[in-house]
Scaffold this motif. Structure first.
Motif, PDB file in Angstrom:
ATOM      1  N   ILE A 146      43.481  14.263  43.129  1.00 33.93           N
ATOM      2  CA  ILE A 146      43.132  15.653  42.839  1.00 33.93           C
ATOM      3  C   ILE A 146      43.742  16.015  41.486  1.00 33.93           C
ATOM      4  O   ILE A 146      44.936  15.798  41.264  1.00 33.93           O
ATOM      5  CB  ILE A 146      43.712  16.636  43.892  1.00 33.93           C
ATOM      6  CG1 ILE A 146      43.299  16.235  45.308  1.00 33.93           C
ATOM      7  CG2 ILE A 146      43.273  18.073  43.582  1.00 33.93           C
ATOM      8  CD1 ILE A 146      44.013  17.039  46.380  1.00 33.93           C
ATOM      9  N   LEU A 155      42.897  26.297  47.588  1.00 32.15           N
ATOM     10  CA  LEU A 155      42.468  25.164  48.404  1.00 32.15           C
ATOM     11  C   LEU A 155      40.940  25.070  48.483  1.00 32.15           C
ATOM     12  O   LEU A 155      40.356  23.993  48.372  1.00 32.15           O
ATOM     13  CB  LEU A 155      43.054  25.296  49.811  1.00 32.15           C
ATOM     14  CG  LEU A 155      42.995  24.022  50.641  1.00 32.15           C
ATOM     15  CD1 LEU A 155      44.123  23.084  50.250  1.00 32.15           C
ATOM     16  CD2 LEU A 155      43.069  24.333  52.130  1.00 32.15           C
ATOM     17  N   THR A 156      40.300  26.233  48.675  1.00 33.09           N
ATOM     18  CA  THR A 156      38.843  26.202  48.837  1.00 33.09           C
ATOM     19  C   THR A 156      38.140  25.966  47.501  1.00 33.09           C
ATOM     20  O   THR A 156      37.032  25.455  47.473  1.00 33.09           O
ATOM     21  CB  THR A 156      38.324  27.508  49.476  1.00 33.09           C
ATOM     22  OG1 THR A 156      38.854  28.615  48.742  1.00 33.09           O
ATOM     23  CG2 THR A 156      38.737  27.618  50.923  1.00 33.09           C
ATOM     24  N   GLY A 190      38.218  22.406  47.328  1.00 27.94           N
ATOM     25  CA  GLY A 190      37.382  21.836  48.392  1.00 27.94           C
ATOM     26  C   GLY A 190      35.905  22.104  48.256  1.00 27.94           C
ATOM     27  O   GLY A 190      35.148  21.906  49.208  1.00 27.94           O
ATOM     28  N   ILE A 243      34.227  24.784  48.223  1.00 25.38           N
ATOM     29  CA  ILE A 243      33.731  25.824  49.117  1.00 25.38           C
ATOM     30  C   ILE A 243      33.632  27.134  48.354  1.00 25.38           C
ATOM     31  O   ILE A 243      32.811  27.989  48.649  1.00 25.38           O
ATOM     32  CB  ILE A 243      34.699  25.993  50.316  1.00 25.38           C
ATOM     33  CG1 ILE A 243      34.751  24.696  51.126  1.00 25.38           C
ATOM     34  CG2 ILE A 243      34.266  27.140  51.217  1.00 25.38           C
ATOM     35  CD1 ILE A 243      35.932  24.655  52.071  1.00 25.38           C
ATOM     36  N   LEU A 279      37.945  15.384  41.265  1.00 25.21           N
ATOM     37  CA  LEU A 279      38.248  14.785  42.560  1.00 25.21           C
ATOM     38  C   LEU A 279      37.967  13.292  42.477  1.00 25.21           C
ATOM     39  O   LEU A 279      36.857  12.890  42.121  1.00 25.21           O
ATOM     40  CB  LEU A 279      37.377  15.406  43.664  1.00 25.21           C
ATOM     41  CG  LEU A 279      37.657  16.869  44.028  1.00 25.21           C
ATOM     42  CD1 LEU A 279      36.665  17.337  45.086  1.00 25.21           C
ATOM     43  CD2 LEU A 279      39.092  17.042  44.516  1.00 25.21           C
ATOM     44  N   ARG A 321      31.561  16.742  49.956  1.00 26.12           N
ATOM     45  CA  ARG A 321      32.465  17.195  51.021  1.00 26.12           C
ATOM     46  C   ARG A 321      32.513  16.186  52.160  1.00 26.12           C
ATOM     47  O   ARG A 321      33.581  15.853  52.667  1.00 26.12           O
ATOM     48  CB  ARG A 321      32.030  18.566  51.550  1.00 26.12           C
ATOM     49  CG  ARG A 321      32.407  19.726  50.646  1.00 26.12           C
ATOM     50  CD  ARG A 321      32.587  21.026  51.417  1.00 26.12           C
ATOM     51  NE  ARG A 321      31.386  21.478  52.080  1.00 26.12           N
ATOM     52  CZ  ARG A 321      30.503  22.323  51.541  1.00 26.12           C
ATOM     53  NH1 ARG A 321      30.714  22.802  50.328  1.00 26.12           N
ATOM     54  NH2 ARG A 321      29.445  22.689  52.206  1.00 26.12           N
ATOM     55  N   LEU A 359      35.977  14.366  51.214  1.00 26.20           N
ATOM     56  CA  LEU A 359      36.971  15.345  51.639  1.00 26.20           C
ATOM     57  C   LEU A 359      37.065  15.410  53.157  1.00 26.20           C
ATOM     58  O   LEU A 359      36.080  15.232  53.864  1.00 26.20           O
ATOM     59  CB  LEU A 359      36.596  16.738  51.111  1.00 26.20           C
ATOM     60  CG  LEU A 359      36.380  16.890  49.603  1.00 26.20           C
ATOM     61  CD1 LEU A 359      36.033  18.330  49.271  1.00 26.20           C
ATOM     62  CD2 LEU A 359      37.614  16.455  48.830  1.00 26.20           C
ATOM     63  N   PHE A 370      38.710  18.177  56.084  1.00 29.94           N
ATOM     64  CA  PHE A 370      39.277  19.527  56.206  1.00 29.94           C
ATOM     65  C   PHE A 370      39.980  19.705  57.535  1.00 29.94           C
ATOM     66  O   PHE A 370      39.494  19.295  58.575  1.00 29.94           O
ATOM     67  CB  PHE A 370      38.165  20.580  56.099  1.00 29.94           C
ATOM     68  CG  PHE A 370      37.560  20.686  54.734  1.00 29.94           C
ATOM     69  CD1 PHE A 370      38.114  21.523  53.777  1.00 29.94           C
ATOM     70  CD2 PHE A 370      36.437  19.936  54.394  1.00 29.94           C
ATOM     71  CE1 PHE A 370      37.558  21.622  52.518  1.00 29.94           C
ATOM     72  CE2 PHE A 370      35.875  20.030  53.129  1.00 29.94           C
ATOM     73  CZ  PHE A 370      36.437  20.873  52.187  1.00 29.94           C
ATOM     74  N   ALA A 389      38.898  15.113  60.546  1.00 35.82           N
ATOM     75  CA  ALA A 389      39.069  15.158  59.096  1.00 35.82           C
ATOM     76  C   ALA A 389      39.235  13.754  58.518  1.00 35.82           C
ATOM     77  O   ALA A 389      38.811  13.468  57.401  1.00 35.82           O
ATOM     78  CB  ALA A 389      40.274  16.017  58.746  1.00 35.82           C
ATOM     79  N   LEU A 421      42.340  18.267  52.886  1.00 33.81           N
ATOM     80  CA  LEU A 421      42.785  19.619  52.586  1.00 33.81           C
ATOM     81  C   LEU A 421      43.057  20.320  53.904  1.00 33.81           C
ATOM     82  O   LEU A 421      42.196  20.359  54.781  1.00 33.81           O
ATOM     83  CB  LEU A 421      41.706  20.366  51.799  1.00 33.81           C
ATOM     84  CG  LEU A 421      41.270  19.688  50.487  1.00 33.81           C
ATOM     85  CD1 LEU A 421      40.068  20.402  49.889  1.00 33.81           C
ATOM     86  CD2 LEU A 421      42.427  19.644  49.494  1.00 33.81           C
ATOM     87  N   ASP A 433      44.456  23.931  55.679  1.00 35.32           N
ATOM     88  CA  ASP A 433      44.832  25.332  55.479  1.00 35.32           C
ATOM     89  C   ASP A 433      45.599  25.820  56.698  1.00 35.32           C
ATOM     90  O   ASP A 433      45.032  26.019  57.765  1.00 35.32           O
ATOM     91  CB  ASP A 433      43.573  26.182  55.255  1.00 35.32           C
ATOM     92  CG  ASP A 433      43.931  27.584  54.772  1.00 35.32           C
ATOM     93  OD1 ASP A 433      45.129  27.877  54.602  1.00 35.32           O
ATOM     94  OD2 ASP A 433      42.994  28.383  54.570  1.00 35.32           O
TER      95      ASP A 433
END
Ligand SMILES: Nc1ncnc2c1ncn2[C@@H]1O[C@H](COP(=O)(O)OP(=O)(O)OP(=O)(O)O)[C@@H](O)[C@H]1O
Ligand SMILES: [Mg+2]
Lengths: 400, 232
Positions: free
Chosen positions: B4, B50-51, B54, B56, B66, B86, B90, B92, B160, B169, B171
């Motif tokens: 990242i 974070l988003t 990510g 989002i 990334l 994603r 990634l 989540f 995830a 990631l 949250d």
């Protein structure tokens, strides 16, 4: 993995209940279609059972079903002698209402010539009428037993046979007796009534001052002879000889006998167009309304179930699900609900349709069409849910 | 190479007078195998950061890279298939476990694999293996409603991890758990970062939870104010 089925499996109680509820609604839609077909079948029951080519009725009438028609019985011989006619037979129809177990009961009495045609199309129990008097064949819906007696007019009639689903064009169950019996029941009065009638006619005749008492006596006798005549029928049905021209025979009868000769096809039209057109529109309208209600309900259910799944949808989007996964889930659920509802509606109606007071005819084509409509409704209804789902942001999955 | 890389990232919500600068000029890098925390009070902009990383929440300014590929430079790069990145790169983890309530534990993991085009059989065997490694071998066929909070969060972690992402990631992954379960989840993440060689970025407001993290970024009012490295 099929998300639609997983969701349904998890919420099966709710899903099944909703589907059955919708199924009831679709069952009603099916029965409406069946009632509509039943109206036709009922209206044409006597027509189809008689298998006549020509219905001879009183001039200028649409008899004998749509309008009153009265003919002297003996014209059957003149009709029979028309070239091209193979067979002619008189029929009489009357609706009778009696008291049965304290309730009014209506049925349709058909009088036919035992040596002609137009009698019961099938005998499912017992036998056909054999004696000229006091025997009766009842449709199953009359709910009478073999050997049971029923009092009509001045006499008792015994049920000797049971026939199938014969009804009048308004759905009353039918019964058959000999023509002579039917005429007796329709026209024969008891002795007191006859004495009254004669006295009234005699009084009238005697008032006529220009005739002598002797002439009056002569006139009186003849008038009572005519007024007490029971040899009246409602129609004479005819079957054509092979090769005879329908139009020719109709023309002949109309031209020199002053009767109306209605072809079977015209009679069908009179019964279906004239008599049940309104009912057909009514039933059709109901079906449309019910379908619209079903559509609204399905849309609502799909929409609410999508709202319930907003977080699931957001999570799916966030972890990278393609839109088709989400659209598929909603669409399949909608379709599955429609199919199950259709199935339960069909199950319900096929278990109960024979118990309806009026005939319900389930035509495969009607059912297939309804299935298609249900599929279309479910597809369209799911669009509201899908639209909502496509607008969900993946970020809605975050937070507590 | 970093997993990242964030360079001078700014996120402004809204326009004009009501605009909220949720993150301002944030820069950070996370290496493969590193467990990194973003620590800060409520409203400080942790989730926003974070988003934005990510894919989002579109960054207003700055760059996001990334796994060596640029994804945002003054907004997302045009033509990117965000969903695809994603699901492939990634993973989540949420505050609430966000498991799909009508799927069993194993199905919740399998769905992540199936949307990434694994066959059912492959998905099933990988999900089984993964859940077993997280001590959930006996819970495969339970629905989320029948799992404890810690178990559900472990299933979410398995989901995830399913596609072996380069970046995970999380949250507030411990916010719905008690202290013990929260610490267990954090040490599990630590172990996974090392074993799977993935970069794990965890948002939390609870400083007790960041024990053992490789690095900690502290955020106040949208600004990274401090970076702490773990002393070995
Ligand atoms: N969609 C949005 N539109 C406008 N403002 C937003 C939006 N999302 C967040 N904000 C604002 O941005 C700021 C940072 O929010 P963010 O959710 O990133 O904080 P956070 O650190 O995650 O807080 P918490 O610990 O409470 O989750 C807050 O002032 C918040 O009100
Ligand atoms: Mg937050």
């Amino acid at each position: 993995m099929n998300l639609a089925i997983r969701d349904i499996r998890y919420h099966r109680g709710r899903f099944i209940l909703t589907s059955i509820g919708l199924g009831l609604l679709l069952g009603v839609v099916m029965s409406m279609g069946g009632i509509y077909r039943g109206l036709f079948a009922d209206a044409l029951a006597v027509l189809d059972a008689t298998q006549a080519d020509i219905w001879v009725v009183q001039q200028d009438t649409n008899g004998p079903f749509a309008e009153n028609s009265r003919l002297p019985e003996d014209i059957r011989y003149r009709i029979a002698s028309v070239p091209g006619v193979a067979q002619a037979s008189p029929l009489s129809f009357q609706t009778i209402q009696i008291e049965r177990q304290g309730k009014p009961f209506r049925f349709y009495l058909i009088g036919y010539d035992l040596n002609g045609f137009g009698g019961p199309p099938v005998i499912t129990a017992g036998r056909n009428i054999r004696q000229k008097h006091y025997e009766l064949v009842a449709a199953k819906a009359m709910k009478m037993e073999l050997g049971q007696k029923i009092h009509l007019g001045l006499h008792d009639y015994t049920v000797v046979g049971i026939t199938g689903k014969m009804v009048s064009s308004s759905g009353d169950p039918a019964a058959y007796v000999s023509l002579a019996d039917a005429q007796d029941i329709q026209f024969k009065k008891d002795n007191n009534a006859i004495r009254n009638d004669r006295a009234r006619i005699a009084a009238k005749v005697n008032e006529i001052q220009i005739i002598s008492p002797a002439q009056a006596g002569f006139l009186n006798q003849n008038i009572t002879g005519i007024t007490e005549s029971t040899h009246i029928v409602n129609t004479v049905v005819a079957r054509l000889a092979p090769g005879a021209g329908l139009q020719d025979v109709q023309d002949r009868i109309t031209r020199w006998n002053h009767f109306r000769a209605i072809s079977n096809e015209e009679q069908t039209r009179i019964l279906t167009k004239g008599m049940i057109e309104k009912a057909k529109m009514q039933v059709g309208l109901f079906r449309i309304i019910l379908l619209v209600i079903s559509a609204v309900i399905i849309s609502l259910i799909i929409y609410t179930s999508t709202i319930d799944k907003i977080r699931v949808i957001a999570t799916l989007k966030l972890i990278g699900s393609q839109n088709r996964v989400i659209i598929g889930m909603i669409l399949q659920q909608s379709l599955l609900m429609g199919v199950i509802a259709y199935g339960s509606g069909y199950g319900l109606i096929s278990l109960t349709y024979e118990k309806f007071p009026r005939r319900i005819v389930l035509e495969p084509i009607d059912l297939q069409l309804l299935f298609l409509i249900v599929v279309v409704i479910c597809t369209i209804s799911s669009f509201v849910g899908i639209r909502k789902a496509l607008k969900v942001e993946p970020a809605e999955a975050l937070g507590g | 190479m970093y997993s990242i890389e964030v360079d001078r990232l700014t996120k402004i919500y809204g326009k004009g007078e009501t605009a909220v600068k949720a993150i301002v000029d944030a820069s950070l890098q996370v290496k493969p195998g590193e467990l990194v925390a973003i620590l800060g009070p409520s409203g400080s902009g942790k989730t926003t950061l974070l988003t934005a990383i990510g894919l989002i929440n579109e960054p207003t300014h700055g760059k996001v890279i990334l796994d060596g590929a640029m994804v945002a430079d003054e907004g997302w790069l045009p033509g990117l298939d965000l969903k695809r990145i994603r699901r492939e790169k990634l993973g989540f983890i949420f505050q609430a476990h966000n498991l799909i309530p009508f799927l069993t534990a194993i199905e919740n993991v399998m769905i992540a694999l199936e949307i990434n085009h694994l066959t059912r059989t492959e998905a099933k065997s990988r999900a089984t293996e993964l859940l077993a490694s997280l001590n959930l071998g006996h819970r495969l066929n339970n629905y989320p409603s029948a799992l404890s909070g810690g178990e559900a969060q472990r299933v979410a972690i398995a989901r995830a991890l399913a596609n072996r992402p380069k970046v995970i990631l999380a949250d507030e992954p411990t916010a719905a758990l008690d202290t013990d379960n929260g610490k267990n989840v954090m040490s599990l993440l630590k172990k996974l970062a090392v074993e799977n060689h993935s970069a794990i970025l965890v948002v939390t407001h609870d400083h007790r939870m960041v024990e053992g993290f490789d690095r900690i970024f502290e955020v106040r009012d949208g600004v990274i104010v401090n970076e702490t490295k773990r002393v070995a």
